[in-house]
Design a protein around this motif. Structure first.
Motif, PDB file in Angstrom:
ATOM      1  N   GLY B  59       0.954  -1.051  -0.082  1.00 30.04           N
ATOM      2  CA  GLY B  59      -0.113  -0.041   0.045  1.00 30.04           C
ATOM      3  C   GLY B  59       0.705   1.147  -0.110  1.00 30.04           C
ATOM      4  O   GLY B  59       0.285   2.239   0.245  1.00 30.04           O
ATOM      5  N   LEU B  60       1.985   1.208  -0.424  1.00 31.45           N
ATOM      6  CA  LEU B  60       2.811   2.337  -0.400  1.00 31.45           C
ATOM      7  C   LEU B  60       2.731   3.127  -1.855  1.00 31.45           C
ATOM      8  O   LEU B  60       3.115   4.239  -1.548  1.00 31.45           O
ATOM      9  CB  LEU B  60       4.489   1.853  -0.188  1.00 31.45           C
ATOM     10  CG  LEU B  60       4.631   1.252   1.122  1.00 31.45           C
ATOM     11  CD1 LEU B  60       6.034   0.902   1.022  1.00 31.45           C
ATOM     12  CD2 LEU B  60       4.281   2.316   2.062  1.00 31.45           C
ATOM     13  N   TYR B  87      -6.451  -4.057   1.400  1.00 33.93           N
ATOM     14  CA  TYR B  87      -5.236  -3.654   2.159  1.00 33.93           C
ATOM     15  C   TYR B  87      -5.219  -3.824   3.518  1.00 33.93           C
ATOM     16  O   TYR B  87      -6.466  -4.308   4.182  1.00 33.93           O
ATOM     17  CB  TYR B  87      -5.408  -2.000   1.990  1.00 33.93           C
ATOM     18  CG  TYR B  87      -4.988  -1.461   0.454  1.00 33.93           C
ATOM     19  CD1 TYR B  87      -3.757  -1.519   0.197  1.00 33.93           C
ATOM     20  CD2 TYR B  87      -6.022  -1.117  -0.076  1.00 33.93           C
ATOM     21  CE1 TYR B  87      -3.450  -1.050  -1.303  1.00 33.93           C
ATOM     22  CE2 TYR B  87      -5.900  -0.702  -1.397  1.00 33.93           C
ATOM     23  CZ  TYR B  87      -4.457  -0.729  -1.929  1.00 33.93           C
ATOM     24  OH  TYR B  87      -4.264  -0.257  -3.173  1.00 33.93           O
ATOM     25  N   MET B 125     -10.034   5.190  -4.587  1.00 31.12           N
ATOM     26  CA  MET B 125      -9.578   3.956  -4.487  1.00 31.12           C
ATOM     27  C   MET B 125      -8.232   4.207  -4.224  1.00 31.12           C
ATOM     28  O   MET B 125      -7.462   3.319  -3.227  1.00 31.12           O
ATOM     29  CB  MET B 125      -9.597   3.049  -5.615  1.00 31.12           C
ATOM     30  CG  MET B 125     -11.088   2.780  -5.847  1.00 31.12           C
ATOM     31  SD  MET B 125     -11.556   2.261  -7.632  1.00 31.12           S
ATOM     32  CE  MET B 125     -10.903   0.811  -7.419  1.00 31.12           C
ATOM     33  N   PRO B 129      -4.863   3.273   0.693  1.00 25.13           N
ATOM     34  CA  PRO B 129      -3.846   2.901   1.521  1.00 25.13           C
ATOM     35  C   PRO B 129      -2.916   4.026   2.103  1.00 25.13           C
ATOM     36  O   PRO B 129      -2.003   3.576   2.828  1.00 25.13           O
ATOM     37  CB  PRO B 129      -3.166   1.928   0.616  1.00 25.13           C
ATOM     38  CG  PRO B 129      -3.322   2.647  -0.951  1.00 25.13           C
ATOM     39  CD  PRO B 129      -4.603   3.202  -0.816  1.00 25.13           C
ATOM     40  N   ASP B 130      -3.413   5.209   1.748  1.00 22.18           N
ATOM     41  CA  ASP B 130      -2.568   6.445   2.277  1.00 22.18           C
ATOM     42  C   ASP B 130      -1.294   6.265   1.719  1.00 22.18           C
ATOM     43  O   ASP B 130      -0.343   6.022   2.326  1.00 22.18           O
ATOM     44  CB  ASP B 130      -2.759   6.626   3.886  1.00 22.18           C
ATOM     45  CG  ASP B 130      -1.933   7.830   4.286  1.00 22.18           C
ATOM     46  OD1 ASP B 130      -1.924   8.548   3.405  1.00 22.18           O
ATOM     47  OD2 ASP B 130      -1.330   8.004   5.471  1.00 22.18           O
ATOM     48  N   PRO B 131      -0.952   6.251   0.382  1.00 22.36           N
ATOM     49  CA  PRO B 131       0.231   5.789  -0.182  1.00 22.36           C
ATOM     50  C   PRO B 131       1.456   6.831  -0.135  1.00 22.36           C
ATOM     51  O   PRO B 131       0.977   8.032   0.060  1.00 22.36           O
ATOM     52  CB  PRO B 131      -0.234   5.610  -1.606  1.00 22.36           C
ATOM     53  CG  PRO B 131      -1.179   6.610  -1.737  1.00 22.36           C
ATOM     54  CD  PRO B 131      -1.974   6.543  -0.645  1.00 22.36           C
TER      55      PRO B 131
END
Lengths: 259, 291
Positions: B59-60, B87, B125, B129-131
């Motif tokens: 999720g990066l 995730y 979307m 993941p808060d990339p």
């Protein structure tokens, strides 16, 4: 963005396979009229069509009795539903959804597993529908036999979930479902699902053991018919599942390489 | 023929960078490689020090791609919920819907959303993941002017939290308005890399104009950065990469008046750098650690 926080990030367990995903997939199936038609309406029509046959058969010989015919139709329904379920990957490929999913942690194997499980769930619905019709129509079996036959008819439809995946990766979206209907129908006829093989022409009787429907239906009818278990049935089921599975995997890899 | 040939790209944390170039310059190929959707024939791609696929899996890295399709038979919220379930940790569903500006249409089927709404759904979307790195490929093509502005407002607000954003575009004004850094691609190579102002000055720099009777053409041409000097009667036109030096000279050492400094617009730079003549070297030496 704090780099310490990044170090703690992990990949999902089971490659991303999870119940939320599965639940949404099931909801999609329920909303889809076409899948409901295939899994419920088609087996019901077939069951009614062969009713006359069964009445005649019931009078003459127990081998071709109502239960025998019912299992054939249940296996057919389960196969049709499972293959149609598998072939849904064709639509998702055409939409580009498969590519969108590659931007997430979902592993390809987990995606395939989700598709197989939902395809098999459709198959289970078909089996249950046909059994309810059968019980209503006077098929009377011990509870253990119902369960065994049901389980066998359902689990062996894995062959056709694999076929559906294979066709789903082989064909463009609309064609996949159009090919599956007639294909499963013909294979079912030749495999002896609707009409007992002993009543079929010699040529069909010779071809039948090599069709992917044959092993499945013979195994599913075994608790009913009894006698000796033929290992070739199992070889048939395992062989065809492996063949479709490998073909699907090869096409899947070709599909993901092309970007 | 290589779509991308010898791109050496390092992004800083918290930077908004634009990959700018005409169609076929290699923008999409570059983004696909960063996302692990395509592998380079030679060389390596590492994102945050790991394989692209690994970075996505954790999720990066997240992306908004045009080619990524959406399921039409589920709702906007279901789409985001499904993605969130993949995730290990994700932002709350309604929060990302809100940040992407589509909370109001959360219960609408994706099939009945406009192209702009679907694009904001893809953005929602990607926010899940808060990339650390968000990659966007031609994110606003097919949107109307208002949709485009709303979309960039959302991206801009989001980047203020310190996220690195890399977007590909062939809209000059987008690169100019929203990117801290512009990487100009031509035929799979970086032909310019710097701030919008630096890229502008690369092609022809600025032009300085002034009224000056009896101008000394040789003295003007000798000033640092001067590319050409043109005399039209009492009017001088000087093309230079160092307009400050020319202006200072004109105002302090000559009797010049009505001095004007005109910046080349980015479009001039874009055309100059992406046309057939060999482009100048990059203004900026790639340095620092990758985002």
């Amino acid at each position: 963005m704090n780099l310490d926080r990044l170090a703690n990030r992990a990949s999902p367990p089971l490659g991303g396979f999870n119940l939320t995903f599965l639940a949404i997939e099931v909801r999609r199936l329920v909303r889809n009229r076409r899948t409901l038609l295939i899994t419920i309406v088609v087996p019901v029509i077939l069951f009614e069509l062969f009713k006359v046959n069964r009445k005649l058969a019931a009078a003459s010989s127990s081998e071709f009795g109502p239960a025998f015919s019912m299992v054939g139709i249940a296996v057919y329904g389960s196969m049709l539903a499972a293959s149609a379920g598998g072939a849904r990957v064709a639509i998702e490929r055409a939409l580009g959804w498969s590519r969108q999913l590659r931007l997430t942690p979902l592993r390809p194997a987990a995606y395939i597993a989700i598709k197989l499980v939902t395809a098999m769930l459709l198959g289970l619905v078909s089996v249950v529908v046909v059994f309810v019709l059968g019980a209503n129509d006077g098929v009377d079996l011990p509870i253990a036999t119902w369960l065994t036959i049901g389980l066998l008819a359902w689990l062996t439809s894995l062959v056709f979930a694999a076929l559906g995946l294979f066709l789903g990766y082989l064909l463009p979206s609309e064609n996949a479902l159009q090919v599956i209907g007639p294909l499963v129908g013909v294979l079912s006829l030749v495999g002896g699902l609707f009409i007992p093989l002993s009543l079929m022409p010699d040529l069909v009787q010779q071809i039948a053991p090599f069709t992917p429907t044959y092993g499945v239906v013979e195994i599913a009818r075994f608790p009913l018919v009894g006698g000796s278990f033929d290992v070739l049935w199992l070889v048939n089921v395992v062989g065809w599942t492996a063949a479709f599975g490998v073909l699907a995997a090869l096409l899947f890899r070709r599909d993901t390489r092309r970007t | 023929m290589h779509a991308v040939d010898g791109i050496d790209l390092r992004l800083e944390l918290g930077e908004i960078a634009a990959l700018l170039g005409p169609n076929g310059a290699g923008k999409t190929t570059t983004i696909d490689m960063i996302l692990g959707l395509g592998a380079p024939d030679t060389g390596t791609v590492r994102v945050l020090g790991m394989q692209p696929r690994e970075a996505i899996s954790r999720g990066l890295v997240a992306a908004v791609l045009q080619s990524g399709g959406l399921l039409k038979d589920i709702t906007v919220r279901e789409t985001v919920r499904l993605t969130a379930s993949l995730y290990v940790t994700s932002q709350p569903v309604d929060e990302v819907l809100d940040r992407a500006g589509i909370l109001a249409i959360a219960n609408r089927l994706v099939g009945s959303c406009s192209g702009g709404e679907q694009q904001r759904l893809r953005f929602a979307m990607a926010l899940l993941p808060d990339p650390a790195l968000m990659a966007l490929d031609e994110p606003t093509s097919g949107m109307d002017v208002e949709g485009r502005r709303d979309f960039w407002t959302a991206i801009r607000q989001d980047a203020e939290q310190g996220r690195t954003v890399l977007f590909a575009t062939h809209y000059l004004e987008e690169a100019d308005a929203y990117a801290d850094r512009i990487i100009l691609l031509r035929e799979g190579r970086i032909v310019a890399d710097g701030t919008a102002a630096e890229v502008r000055s690369l092609s022809a720099g600025r032009s300085v104009r002034a009224n000056l009777a009896g101008a000394d053409k040789a003295a003007l041409a000798a000033l640092p950065g001067v590319r050409s000097v043109e005399l039209r009667g009492d009017r001088v036109l000087i093309q230079t990469t160092d307009s400050d030096a020319v202006a200072r000279y004109l105002l302090t050492a000559t009797a010049a008046h009505d001095v004007e400094v005109v910046t080349q617009n980015l479009e001039d730079a874009f055309l100059a750098l992406t046309s057939d003549e060999p482009g100048p070297a990059a203004v900026r030496t790639p340095a620092g650690t990758a985002a």
